[in-house]
Design a protein around this motif. Structure first.
Motif, PDB file in Angstrom:
ATOM      1  N   THR A   4       0.872  -1.235  -0.170  1.00 48.51           N
ATOM      2  CA  THR A   4       0.280   0.059   0.142  1.00 48.51           C
ATOM      3  C   THR A   4       0.960   1.148   0.095  1.00 48.51           C
ATOM      4  O   THR A   4       0.678   2.338  -0.024  1.00 48.51           O
ATOM      5  CB  THR A   4      -0.930   0.017   1.799  1.00 48.51           C
ATOM      6  OG1 THR A   4      -0.504  -0.054   2.673  1.00 48.51           O
ATOM      7  CG2 THR A   4      -2.303  -0.886   1.175  1.00 48.51           C
ATOM      8  N   PHE A   5       2.420   0.809   0.431  1.00 54.21           N
ATOM      9  CA  PHE A   5       2.764   2.835   0.416  1.00 54.21           C
ATOM     10  C   PHE A   5       3.507   2.510  -0.650  1.00 54.21           C
ATOM     11  O   PHE A   5       4.857   3.286  -1.114  1.00 54.21           O
ATOM     12  CB  PHE A   5       4.027   2.546   1.687  1.00 54.21           C
ATOM     13  CG  PHE A   5       3.598   2.488   2.955  1.00 54.21           C
ATOM     14  CD1 PHE A   5       1.820   3.247   3.538  1.00 54.21           C
ATOM     15  CD2 PHE A   5       3.554   1.039   4.286  1.00 54.21           C
ATOM     16  CE1 PHE A   5       1.607   3.390   4.330  1.00 54.21           C
ATOM     17  CE2 PHE A   5       2.768   1.582   5.617  1.00 54.21           C
ATOM     18  CZ  PHE A   5       1.434   2.484   5.332  1.00 54.21           C
ATOM     19  N   VAL A   6       3.416   1.514  -1.576  1.00 51.51           N
ATOM     20  CA  VAL A   6       4.475   1.505  -2.619  1.00 51.51           C
ATOM     21  C   VAL A   6       3.971   2.434  -3.876  1.00 51.51           C
ATOM     22  O   VAL A   6       2.980   2.484  -4.199  1.00 51.51           O
ATOM     23  CB  VAL A   6       4.789   0.604  -3.232  1.00 51.51           C
ATOM     24  CG1 VAL A   6       6.120   0.291  -4.313  1.00 51.51           C
ATOM     25  CG2 VAL A   6       5.675  -0.457  -2.135  1.00 51.51           C
ATOM     26  N   ARG A   7       4.506   3.523  -4.618  1.00 47.99           N
ATOM     27  CA  ARG A   7       4.300   3.639  -5.291  1.00 47.99           C
ATOM     28  C   ARG A   7       3.794   3.302  -7.148  1.00 47.99           C
ATOM     29  O   ARG A   7       4.578   2.163  -7.190  1.00 47.99           O
ATOM     30  CB  ARG A   7       5.182   5.318  -5.621  1.00 47.99           C
ATOM     31  CG  ARG A   7       4.886   6.964  -5.743  1.00 47.99           C
ATOM     32  CD  ARG A   7       6.224   7.549  -5.603  1.00 47.99           C
ATOM     33  NE  ARG A   7       5.776   8.920  -5.032  1.00 47.99           N
ATOM     34  CZ  ARG A   7       4.340   9.521  -5.762  1.00 47.99           C
ATOM     35  NH1 ARG A   7       4.260   9.215  -6.329  1.00 47.99           N
ATOM     36  NH2 ARG A   7       4.975  10.664  -4.730  1.00 47.99           N
ATOM     37  N   LYS A   8       2.747   3.275  -7.253  1.00 48.53           N
ATOM     38  CA  LYS A   8       2.266   2.593  -8.717  1.00 48.53           C
ATOM     39  C   LYS A   8       2.586   3.962 -10.434  1.00 48.53           C
ATOM     40  O   LYS A   8       3.314   2.614 -10.958  1.00 48.53           O
ATOM     41  CB  LYS A   8       0.989   2.236  -9.140  1.00 48.53           C
ATOM     42  CG  LYS A   8       0.025   2.019  -8.211  1.00 48.53           C
ATOM     43  CD  LYS A   8       0.463  -0.068  -7.652  1.00 48.53           C
ATOM     44  CE  LYS A   8       0.028  -0.199  -6.748  1.00 48.53           C
ATOM     45  NZ  LYS A   8       0.105  -0.143  -5.700  1.00 48.53           N
ATOM     46  N   ASP A   9       2.877   5.238  -9.681  1.00 48.47           N
ATOM     47  CA  ASP A   9       3.402   5.670 -10.888  1.00 48.47           C
ATOM     48  C   ASP A   9       4.344   6.470  -9.959  1.00 48.47           C
ATOM     49  O   ASP A   9       4.347   7.498  -9.355  1.00 48.47           O
ATOM     50  CB  ASP A   9       2.549   6.454 -11.434  1.00 48.47           C
ATOM     51  CG  ASP A   9       0.903   5.645 -12.472  1.00 48.47           C
ATOM     52  OD1 ASP A   9       0.842   5.295 -12.551  1.00 48.47           O
ATOM     53  OD2 ASP A   9      -0.348   6.710 -11.051  1.00 48.47           O
TER      54      ASP A   9
END
Ligand SMILES: *Cc1c(COP(=O)(O)O)cnc(C)c1O
Length: 494
Positions: free
Chosen positions: A39-44
């Motif tokens: 949940t803390f990892v950016r997708k963009d």
């Protein structure tokens, strides 16, 4: 002066443009994605501007040019004392031996820094006439509170637990009643007389066996020297209370008179006012407190001491009110104040006071014909005009303050103190030339004339700043806190 058309950083961004270079990684790369929960990892990727080194330099320089500071122009902000910040202070504060020390280093390895702090304490006790000084408090208000806690500890140690009241004149700085309340006292307001000074009879009627202290701002917030201090001291001490001196603006009396000689038991100073610490952005500041021998056992600990040429922090202080600031306060500000005191010398400090008072009186007398001056006696380092004459013509003090921006001046403090209608509190400080004082005076006189002849120009000011008159209600209620880049179309137009 302002480079209004300098596009801001998002607008000059070009994909792939880079303004930095890093050396090659010489440690194993960590896979953050594997370490962080999903949940803390950016997708963009974040939408950050991509710019060259020059672009980023120009961006920040353009932003800084939109601000007014003591290095860009006259700043007569009464009670807040935006004084000059000598550049030698910065050179000293940046010396590696000071800037790189760690607060947890062993005392034996920071003797030089401790010597500076100790020597500063000694100088401040000489300047104030107090027996001992603590440098710990981080601001003027923090110093007030620290001194009140010491006064409370003193009364309690004497079994005097009924002293719950602190007397504060209505001409005191606003932090005084606030500090008294935070220190757990009830504040009792002492009224001013028709000359703007403490009403001695009112004081007499309010002092009793519950009085812990009187807090005196001197000069008071009207810039006036309290003429009856010795009488006040007699009344308050006679009832067993202590006398507190708010010395934030010591540039009004420094090297001419000392709170200690006037009978005060405690005094705070603002190093970020009188002693050239830069202030802005809320800190860091420094509000040392000086006290008499009698209050010294209650000083915050550790106390910085010198024994046989060795500097030590003494924690063995059973009556101390305890620590009020981590480590030993804001050391960078001590260096600046110390540099200033040492480079000025006693005669230099004396001339500071003389010029601060002379400049304020010169300005006050030249402006007196054009604005109301509710308290016409000589002032100290600052004075308060009233804009009530202009208000009758439909122009408020706020409008005149905005108009000053068009002349390249920072406005004075406005609507303070509260006991002056449409107040303008002006503090020229000692460092400005007669030419600067005169051009500010000329601007004020021109504004007074505009109010009579062409009030719209004042009411709609400022006209030449990057941002013109703000809708204050909207700015408070619906602030736009997010920057939206201009569109291609808008940029082409600009
Ligand atoms: C500025 C000022 C204070 C408060 O100092 P801070 O560092 O802002 O807490 C107190 N008294 C007087 C007279 C002042 O001018």
């Amino acid at each position: 002066m302002h480079n209004e058309n300098q596009p801001l950083i998002f607008e000059v961004s070009k994909p792939g443009r880079i303004g930095y270079s890093l050396t090659e990684l010489d440690v194993p790369e960590v896979d953050l994605d594997a370490l962080l929960p999903d949940t803390f990892v950016r997708k963009d990727a974040p939408e950050l501007p991509e710019v060259s080194e020059l672009d980023i330099m120009r961006h920040y320089t353009a932003l800084s040019n939109r601000n007014h500071g003591v290095d860009t122009g006259f700043y007569p902000l009464g009670s807040c004392t935006m004084k000059y910040n000598p550049k030698i202070n910065e050179a000293v504060a940046r010396m590696a031996g000071f800037a790189n020390i760690h607060p947890l280093q062993a005392e034996s390895t920071v003797q030089g820094a401790m010597e500076v702090a100790y020597d500063l304490q000694e100088h401040l006790s000489e300047i104030t006439g107090m027996a001992e000084v603590t440098l710990q408090p981080a601001a003027g208000a923090h110093g007030e509170w620290t001194a009140l806690m010491m006064i409370r500890a003193f009364h309690e140690a004497n079994g005097d637990t009924d002293r719950t009241k602190v007397l504060v004149p209505d001409s005191a700085h606003g932090t005084n009643p606030a500090s008294a309340t935070v220190a757990g006292f009830d504040t009792v307001t002492v009224l001013s007389d028709e000359n703007g000074l403490v009403d001695i009879e009112d004081l007499r009627s309010k002092v009793d066996s519950q009085t812990a202290a009187l807090m005196l701002t001197n000069p008071n917030t009207l810039g006036l020297f309290e003429e009856h201090i010795l009488e006040m001291a007699e009344i308050v001490h006679g009832a067993g209370g202590k006398l507190y001196y708010d010395g934030a603006n010591l540039n009004a009396i420094m090297s001419q008179a000392r709170p200690g000689d006037m009978g005060f038991d405690a005094v705070h100073l603002n190093l970020h006012k009188t002693f050239t610490g830069p202030h802005g952005g809320g800190g860091p500041g420094s509000g040392p407190v000086g006290v008499t021998e009698e209050l010294a056992p209650y000083l915050p600990k550790p106390v910085l001491e010198k024994h046989d040429g060795v500097f030590t922090f003494n924690y063995d202080r059973p009556q101390s009110i305890g620590r009020v600031k981590p480590f030993y306060g804001n050391f960078g500000i001590y260096l600046r104040a110390y540099t200033y005191i040492r480079s000025m010398g006693p005669d230099g400090l004396k001339s500071v006071t003389e010029n601060a008072v002379l400049n304020a009186n010169y300005m006050m007398r030249r402006l007196e014909p054009y604005f109301d001056l509710p308290y016409p006696q000589h002032c100290k380092h600052e004075f308060v005009l009233s804009g009530r004459r202009q208000k009758k013509l439909g122009v408020r003090t706020l409008d005149m303050a905005k108009r000053l921006l068009d002349f390249g001046f920072h406005p004075p403090t406005v609507y303070f103190p509260l006991n002056v209608e449409e107040g303008m509190m002006i503090e020229p400080t000692e460092t400005e030339s007669k030419e600067t004082l005169d051009s500010f005076i000329d601007a004020m006189i021109q504004i007074a004339k505009e109010v009579e002849e062409n009030p719209e120009i004042v009411q709609e000011a400022p006209h030449t700043t990057v941002i013109n008159r703000l809708d204050e209600t909207k700015a408070a209620r619906k602030p736009i806190l997010r920057y939206t880049p201009a569109t291609e179309e808008e940029l082409v137009k600009a």
